[in-house]
Design a protein around this motif. Structure first.
Motif, PDB file in Angstrom:
ATOM      1  N   ALA A  70     105.161  41.544 -60.361  1.00 28.42           N
ATOM      2  CA  ALA A  70     104.249  40.523 -59.853  1.00 28.42           C
ATOM      3  C   ALA A  70     102.836  41.092 -59.755  1.00 28.42           C
ATOM      4  CB  ALA A  70     104.711  40.051 -58.481  1.00 28.42           C
ATOM      5  N   CYS A  71     101.879  40.199 -59.779  1.00 30.02           N
ATOM      6  CA  CYS A  71     100.477  40.568 -59.630  1.00 30.02           C
ATOM      7  C   CYS A  71     100.247  41.144 -58.235  1.00 30.02           C
ATOM      8  CB  CYS A  71      99.612  39.330 -59.843  1.00 30.02           C
ATOM      9  SG  CYS A  71      97.853  39.596 -59.554  1.00 30.02           S
ATOM     10  N   SER A  72      99.554  42.266 -58.158  1.00 31.15           N
ATOM     11  CA  SER A  72      99.290  42.908 -56.868  1.00 31.15           C
ATOM     12  C   SER A  72      98.324  42.108 -56.006  1.00 31.15           C
ATOM     13  CB  SER A  72      98.734  44.311 -57.086  1.00 31.15           C
ATOM     14  OG  SER A  72      99.708  45.123 -57.709  1.00 31.15           O
TER      15      SER A  72
ATOM     16  N   GLN B 236     102.180  36.477 -57.689  1.00 31.46           N
ATOM     17  CA  GLN B 236     102.878  35.638 -58.665  1.00 31.46           C
ATOM     18  C   GLN B 236     103.402  36.504 -59.813  1.00 31.46           C
ATOM     19  OE1 GLN B 236     102.598  31.900 -59.039  1.00 31.46           O
ATOM     20  NE2 GLN B 236     102.125  31.850 -56.877  1.00 31.46           N
ATOM     21  N   SER B 237     104.457  36.035 -60.462  1.00 27.36           N
ATOM     22  CA  SER B 237     105.045  36.727 -61.608  1.00 27.36           C
ATOM     23  C   SER B 237     104.036  36.824 -62.746  1.00 27.36           C
ATOM     24  CB  SER B 237     106.284  35.960 -62.065  1.00 27.36           C
ATOM     25  OG  SER B 237     106.822  36.557 -63.214  1.00 27.36           O
ATOM     26  N   ILE B 238     104.105  37.913 -63.492  1.00 24.45           N
ATOM     27  CA  ILE B 238     103.239  38.100 -64.650  1.00 24.45           C
ATOM     28  C   ILE B 238     104.101  37.972 -65.899  1.00 24.45           C
ATOM     29  CG2 ILE B 238     101.709  39.663 -65.892  1.00 24.45           C
ATOM     30  CD1 ILE B 238     101.038  40.980 -63.213  1.00 24.45           C
ATOM     31  N   PRO B 239     103.853  36.958 -66.729  1.00 28.00           N
ATOM     32  CA  PRO B 239     104.622  36.822 -67.966  1.00 28.00           C
ATOM     33  C   PRO B 239     104.450  38.049 -68.851  1.00 28.00           C
ATOM     34  CG  PRO B 239     103.359  34.833 -67.528  1.00 28.00           C
ATOM     35  CD  PRO B 239     102.887  35.877 -66.558  1.00 28.00           C
ATOM     36  N   ALA B 240     105.494  38.408 -69.575  1.00 29.59           N
ATOM     37  CA  ALA B 240     105.466  39.616 -70.399  1.00 29.59           C
ATOM     38  C   ALA B 240     104.404  39.560 -71.482  1.00 29.59           C
ATOM     39  CB  ALA B 240     106.832  39.829 -71.033  1.00 29.59           C
ATOM     40  N   SER B 241     104.053  38.381 -71.951  1.00 30.05           N
ATOM     41  CA  SER B 241     103.085  38.260 -73.039  1.00 30.05           C
ATOM     42  C   SER B 241     101.643  38.248 -72.551  1.00 30.05           C
ATOM     43  CB  SER B 241     103.357  36.972 -73.811  1.00 30.05           C
ATOM     44  OG  SER B 241     103.242  35.863 -72.949  1.00 30.05           O
ATOM     45  N   GLU B 242     101.442  38.214 -71.244  1.00 28.76           N
ATOM     46  CA  GLU B 242     100.089  38.093 -70.690  1.00 28.76           C
ATOM     47  C   GLU B 242      99.394  39.440 -70.630  1.00 28.76           C
ATOM     48  OE1 GLU B 242      98.293  36.808 -66.411  1.00 28.76           O
ATOM     49  OE2 GLU B 242      99.781  35.488 -67.309  1.00 28.76           O
ATOM     50  N   MET B 243      98.101  39.422 -70.929  1.00 32.37           N
ATOM     51  CA  MET B 243      97.286  40.624 -70.785  1.00 32.37           C
ATOM     52  C   MET B 243      97.121  40.906 -69.295  1.00 32.37           C
ATOM     53  SD  MET B 243      96.413  41.433 -73.891  1.00 32.37           S
ATOM     54  CE  MET B 243      94.821  42.091 -74.257  1.00 32.37           C
ATOM     55  N   VAL B 244      97.024  42.169 -68.933  1.00 30.16           N
ATOM     56  CA  VAL B 244      96.913  42.543 -67.530  1.00 30.16           C
ATOM     57  C   VAL B 244      95.810  43.580 -67.343  1.00 30.16           C
ATOM     58  CG1 VAL B 244      99.350  42.102 -67.075  1.00 30.16           C
ATOM     59  CG2 VAL B 244      98.618  44.398 -67.707  1.00 30.16           C
ATOM     60  N   MET B 245      95.403  43.753 -66.101  1.00 30.25           N
ATOM     61  CA  MET B 245      94.510  44.834 -65.705  1.00 30.25           C
ATOM     62  C   MET B 245      95.325  45.758 -64.806  1.00 30.25           C
ATOM     63  SD  MET B 245      91.691  44.088 -67.183  1.00 30.25           S
ATOM     64  CE  MET B 245      90.285  44.871 -66.445  1.00 30.25           C
ATOM     65  N   ARG B 246      95.018  47.032 -64.847  1.00 29.62           N
ATOM     66  CA  ARG B 246      95.736  48.015 -64.049  1.00 29.62           C
ATOM     67  C   ARG B 246      94.741  48.874 -63.270  1.00 29.62           C
ATOM     68  NH1 ARG B 246     100.808  48.258 -66.212  1.00 29.62           N
ATOM     69  NH2 ARG B 246     100.978  47.391 -68.291  1.00 29.62           N
TER      70      ARG B 246
ATOM     71  N   VAL C 229      99.310  46.335 -60.957  1.00 31.22           N
ATOM     72  CA  VAL C 229      99.121  45.459 -62.104  1.00 31.22           C
ATOM     73  C   VAL C 229      98.576  44.125 -61.611  1.00 31.22           C
ATOM     74  CG1 VAL C 229     100.286  44.387 -64.068  1.00 31.22           C
ATOM     75  CG2 VAL C 229     101.072  46.584 -63.229  1.00 31.22           C
ATOM     76  N   TYR C 230      97.622  43.549 -62.361  1.00 33.35           N
ATOM     77  CA  TYR C 230      96.957  42.314 -61.944  1.00 33.35           C
ATOM     78  C   TYR C 230      96.850  41.338 -63.115  1.00 33.35           C
ATOM     79  CZ  TYR C 230      95.238  45.320 -58.176  1.00 33.35           C
ATOM     80  OH  TYR C 230      95.147  46.195 -57.122  1.00 33.35           O
ATOM     81  N   HIS C 231      96.913  40.019 -62.817  1.00 34.17           N
ATOM     82  CA  HIS C 231      96.505  39.022 -63.798  1.00 34.17           C
ATOM     83  C   HIS C 231      95.028  39.275 -64.098  1.00 34.17           C
ATOM     84  CE1 HIS C 231      99.701  36.485 -61.764  1.00 34.17           C
ATOM     85  NE2 HIS C 231     100.023  36.328 -63.041  1.00 34.17           N
ATOM     86  N   LEU C 232      94.567  38.901 -65.271  1.00 30.83           N
ATOM     87  CA  LEU C 232      93.137  39.049 -65.585  1.00 30.83           C
ATOM     88  C   LEU C 232      92.277  38.292 -64.581  1.00 30.83           C
ATOM     89  CD1 LEU C 232      93.045  38.668 -69.469  1.00 30.83           C
ATOM     90  CD2 LEU C 232      93.036  40.767 -68.118  1.00 30.83           C
TER      91      LEU C 232
END
Length: 168
Positions: A88-90, A94-104, A109-112
């Motif tokens: 999940a997004c820190s 919410q859950s982060i889909p495997a295909s989604e780009m993320v920031m770390r 891990v975060y949604h953009l």
């Protein structure tokens, strides 16, 4: 098929004997005639074929659980490395889909859209400099105290934004 859901699956070692005749391995497609076979994610596997998509460790040898997300089969360590402890997004949880780009940042891990400065709420993008203080993200302009040492300053470059499926 697994989309944005995470599936943790038990890895069960089963005696092959005569009972495995006719079973096909989900990994290589070959007939399983081994003395032992693995049953995981509702499929049968040769012990050599059920491997982590990232580190290629044989999952039957390193534990009794594997994870599946975005078409990848992962050991616990690689799942946590790619998706965080919860997947999940820190920031928003919410859950982060495997295909989604993320920031770390600092192992989180975060949604953009969620990777924003805590003060001005501006979204940070690769190349932006930011401060990570006690789990909170600040842009360079809004850094607390204004005189933090440069060792506390992190720059989003290159690997700051990655699709989870390409990290391995």
């Amino acid at each position: 098929m697994v989309n944005s859901r995470v599936e943790a699956s038990a890895v069960a070692v089963t005696g092959g004997g005569g009972g495995s005749a006719g079973r096909s391995c989900a990994g290589c497609g070959g007939r399983i005639a081994d003395r032992f076979l693995l049953f995981s994610m509702e499929r049968y596997w040769h012990t050599r074929c059920l491997k982590c998509s990232c580190c290629h460790a044989q999952l039957g040898e390193i534990g009794t659980t594997c994870y599946s997300k975005g078409g990848m089969i992962l050991c616990k360590n690689d799942y946590i490395r790619l998706f965080g402890h919860s997947g999940a997004c820190s920031a928003c949880g919410q859950s982060i889909p495997a295909s989604e780009m993320v920031m770390r940042a600092q192992g989180n891990v975060y949604h953009l859209k969620c990777f924003t400065c805590a003060t001005c709420r501006n979204r940070l993008v690769p190349g932006d400099r930011f401060h990570y203080v006690n789990g909170t993200i600040f842009c360079e302009h809004d850094r607390p105290g204004g005189a933090l040492l440069s060792s506390h300053l992190t720059s989003l470059q290159g690997n700051g934004m990655m699709p989870d499926q390409k990290v391995c």
